[in-house]
Design a protein around this motif. Structure first.
Motif, PDB file in Angstrom:
ATOM      1  N   THR A 199       0.761  -1.111   0.030  1.00 17.16           N
ATOM      2  CA  THR A 199       0.046  -0.002  -0.182  1.00 17.16           C
ATOM      3  C   THR A 199       0.730   1.205   0.093  1.00 17.16           C
ATOM      4  N   ARG A 200       0.013   2.534  -0.601  1.00 17.30           N
ATOM      5  CA  ARG A 200       0.736   3.761  -0.135  1.00 17.30           C
ATOM      6  C   ARG A 200       1.916   4.020   0.830  1.00 17.30           C
ATOM      7  N   GLY A 201       2.685   4.533   1.027  1.00 17.22           N
ATOM      8  CA  GLY A 201       3.790   4.704   1.948  1.00 17.22           C
ATOM      9  C   GLY A 201       3.832   3.548   2.540  1.00 17.22           C
ATOM     10  N   GLN A 202       4.059   2.479   2.197  1.00 17.79           N
ATOM     11  CA  GLN A 202       4.945   1.071   2.660  1.00 17.79           C
ATOM     12  C   GLN A 202       6.474   1.594   1.594  1.00 17.79           C
ATOM     13  N   GLN A 203       7.507   0.395   2.586  1.00 16.77           N
ATOM     14  CA  GLN A 203       8.834  -0.155   1.645  1.00 16.77           C
ATOM     15  C   GLN A 203       8.670  -1.342   1.374  1.00 16.77           C
ATOM     16  N   VAL A 204       9.518  -1.727   0.390  1.00 17.01           N
ATOM     17  CA  VAL A 204       9.015  -2.782   0.151  1.00 17.01           C
ATOM     18  C   VAL A 204      10.965  -3.302  -0.595  1.00 17.01           C
ATOM     19  N   THR A 205      11.539  -4.283  -0.113  1.00 21.50           N
ATOM     20  CA  THR A 205      12.994  -5.122  -0.735  1.00 21.50           C
ATOM     21  C   THR A 205      12.870  -5.860  -1.600  1.00 21.50           C
ATOM     22  N   LEU A 206      13.437  -6.134  -2.714  1.00 19.54           N
ATOM     23  CA  LEU A 206      13.229  -6.516  -3.908  1.00 19.54           C
ATOM     24  C   LEU A 206      14.200  -7.405  -3.656  1.00 19.54           C
ATOM     25  N   ASP A 259      15.332   9.438  -4.153  1.00 21.02           N
ATOM     26  CA  ASP A 259      16.568   9.143  -3.455  1.00 21.02           C
ATOM     27  C   ASP A 259      15.447   7.594  -2.362  1.00 21.02           C
ATOM     28  N   ARG A 260      14.392   7.795  -3.233  1.00 16.18           N
ATOM     29  CA  ARG A 260      13.466   6.774  -2.574  1.00 16.18           C
ATOM     30  C   ARG A 260      13.710   5.085  -3.117  1.00 16.18           C
ATOM     31  N   PHE A 261      14.894   5.385  -4.382  1.00 18.33           N
ATOM     32  CA  PHE A 261      14.526   4.265  -4.573  1.00 18.33           C
ATOM     33  C   PHE A 261      16.679   3.690  -3.917  1.00 18.33           C
ATOM     34  N   SER A 262      16.983   2.872  -3.656  1.00 16.02           N
ATOM     35  CA  SER A 262      17.902   3.020  -3.038  1.00 16.02           C
ATOM     36  C   SER A 262      18.161   1.286  -3.464  1.00 16.02           C
ATOM     37  N   GLY A 263      20.134   0.701  -3.150  1.00 15.89           N
ATOM     38  CA  GLY A 263      20.377  -0.351  -3.599  1.00 15.89           C
ATOM     39  C   GLY A 263      21.434  -0.911  -2.674  1.00 15.89           C
ATOM     40  N   TYR A 300      27.922 -11.270  -4.188  1.00 13.30           N
ATOM     41  CA  TYR A 300      27.386 -10.122  -5.749  1.00 13.30           C
ATOM     42  C   TYR A 300      25.658 -10.025  -5.867  1.00 13.30           C
ATOM     43  N   SER A 301      25.151 -10.394  -4.927  1.00 11.45           N
ATOM     44  CA  SER A 301      24.054 -10.480  -4.714  1.00 11.45           C
ATOM     45  C   SER A 301      23.053  -9.175  -4.703  1.00 11.45           C
ATOM     46  N   SER A 302      21.967  -8.523  -4.151  1.00 10.85           N
ATOM     47  CA  SER A 302      21.152  -7.116  -4.830  1.00 10.85           C
ATOM     48  C   SER A 302      20.258  -7.170  -3.896  1.00 10.85           C
ATOM     49  N   GLU A 303      20.007  -6.396  -3.842  1.00  9.19           N
ATOM     50  CA  GLU A 303      18.628  -5.724  -2.615  1.00  9.19           C
ATOM     51  C   GLU A 303      18.261  -4.296  -3.663  1.00  9.19           C
ATOM     52  N   LEU A 304      16.909  -4.134  -3.592  1.00 11.74           N
ATOM     53  CA  LEU A 304      16.722  -2.538  -4.746  1.00 11.74           C
ATOM     54  C   LEU A 304      15.539  -2.582  -3.124  1.00 11.74           C
ATOM     55  N   ASN A 305      15.113  -1.704  -2.254  1.00 13.81           N
ATOM     56  CA  ASN A 305      14.460  -0.486  -2.202  1.00 13.81           C
ATOM     57  C   ASN A 305      13.809   0.321  -2.321  1.00 13.81           C
ATOM     58  N   VAL A 306      12.226   0.314  -2.015  1.00 12.62           N
ATOM     59  CA  VAL A 306      11.946   1.382  -2.742  1.00 12.62           C
ATOM     60  C   VAL A 306      10.952   1.777  -1.117  1.00 12.62           C
ATOM     61  N   ASN A 307      11.323   3.292  -0.482  1.00  8.11           N
ATOM     62  CA  ASN A 307      10.446   3.527   0.400  1.00  8.11           C
ATOM     63  C   ASN A 307       9.314   4.725  -0.354  1.00  8.11           C
ATOM     64  N   ALA A 308       8.307   4.880   1.878  1.00  9.71           N
ATOM     65  CA  ALA A 308       7.412   5.627   1.174  1.00  9.71           C
ATOM     66  C   ALA A 308       6.790   5.470  -0.959  1.00  9.71           C
ATOM     67  N   LEU A 309       6.003   4.547  -0.860  1.00 12.77           N
ATOM     68  CA  LEU A 309       6.026   4.068  -1.524  1.00 12.77           C
ATOM     69  C   LEU A 309       4.443   4.601  -2.905  1.00 12.77           C
ATOM     70  N   LEU A 310       4.556   4.920  -3.831  1.00 14.69           N
ATOM     71  CA  LEU A 310       3.839   5.816  -4.506  1.00 14.69           C
ATOM     72  C   LEU A 310       3.332   4.968  -5.257  1.00 14.69           C
ATOM     73  N   LEU A 311       1.454   5.235  -6.034  1.00 16.47           N
ATOM     74  CA  LEU A 311       0.860   4.618  -6.872  1.00 16.47           C
ATOM     75  C   LEU A 311       1.897   4.457  -8.493  1.00 16.47           C
TER      76      LEU A 311
END
Lengths: 114, 114
Positions: free
Chosen positions: A14-21, A62-66, A72-83
């Motif tokens: 949902t909007r405003g949440q954070q996610v890690t891929l 900057d909401r997108f960080s990694g 060598y594995s990687s994560e993508l983080n997105v804060n304060a999710l928008l639609l």
């Protein structure tokens, strides 16, 4: 020989949440790049990691960080999710050390933001 | 800045007929050019690539592409299309001087009719 793997395959937030891929590169590859593919569009470059550092960055806030780990594995983080962050997120790996120019893509993580 | 234009949004072709997808790129230095294919809900699969040398390159699944520097083009062709070729096709450009960051076109959707 395992190719590029990504997890999870699908995610609903949902909007405003954070996610890690997460992304594991192809065996022997040391560089990971992340792309965002909105519906009906071509992939857009987010950033690239090599030797655990961000080497290049596209036009994303900057909401997108990694992060890249020693294996060598990687994560993508997105804060304060928008639609508008709803998209397919693709990870690609390549070998900078071996000067291999070709990027191999994983199956992607489909993120839906409600 | 590097950029790619795929003029055709959607192409419909009969099974067994030939296919040509257009790609025009913009980049000041020598580009690395790629064609990727994406089936619905999937990641990107590399079809072929051009770095240097012979301007006609062969790829997987019977595809070929021709690099024409004078026209800044890298068109993809297949002599006889199979129903399984229905997918979305993306042209991409990268460069060594840009750490091989890929810029993609918007894609061409190919529909194959029986």
């Amino acid at each position: 020989d395992a190719g590029v793997t990504q997890s999870p395959t699908h995610l609903i937030k949902t909007r405003g949440q954070q996610v890690t891929l997460r992304c594991s590169p192809k065996s022997g590859h040391d560089t990971v790049s992340w792309y965002q593919q909105a519906l009906g569009q071509g992939p857009q470059f987010i950033f690239q990691y090599y030797e655990e550092e961000e080497r290049q960055r596209g036009n994303f806030p900057d909401r997108f960080s990694g992060h890249q780990f020693p294996n060598y594995s990687s994560e993508l983080n997105v804060n304060a999710l928008l639609l508008g962050d709803s998209a397919l997120y693709l990870c690609a790996s390549s070998s900078y050390r071996d000067n291999q120019e070709t990027q191999y893509f994983g199956p992607g993580t489909r993120l839906l933001v409600l | 800045a590097q950029s790619v234009t795929q003029p055709d949004i959607h192409i419909t072709v009969s099974e067994g007929a030939s296919l040509e997808l257009r790609c025009n790129y913009s980049y000041g230095a020598t580009p690395y050019l790629f064609w990727y294919v994406q089936s619905p809900g999937q990641g990107l699969q590399l079809l072929l690539k051009y770095f240097s040398g012979d301007t006609l390159v062969q790829g997987i699944k019977g595809f070929e592409a021709e690099f024409k520097r004078s026209q800044s083009s890298f068109n993809l062709r297949k002599p006889s299309v199979h129903w399984s070729d229905a997918a979305e096709y993306f042209c991409a450009v990268g460069a060594r001087t840009n750490d091989y960051k890929l810029s993609f076109g918007a894609g061409t959707t190919v529909t194959v009719r029986a």
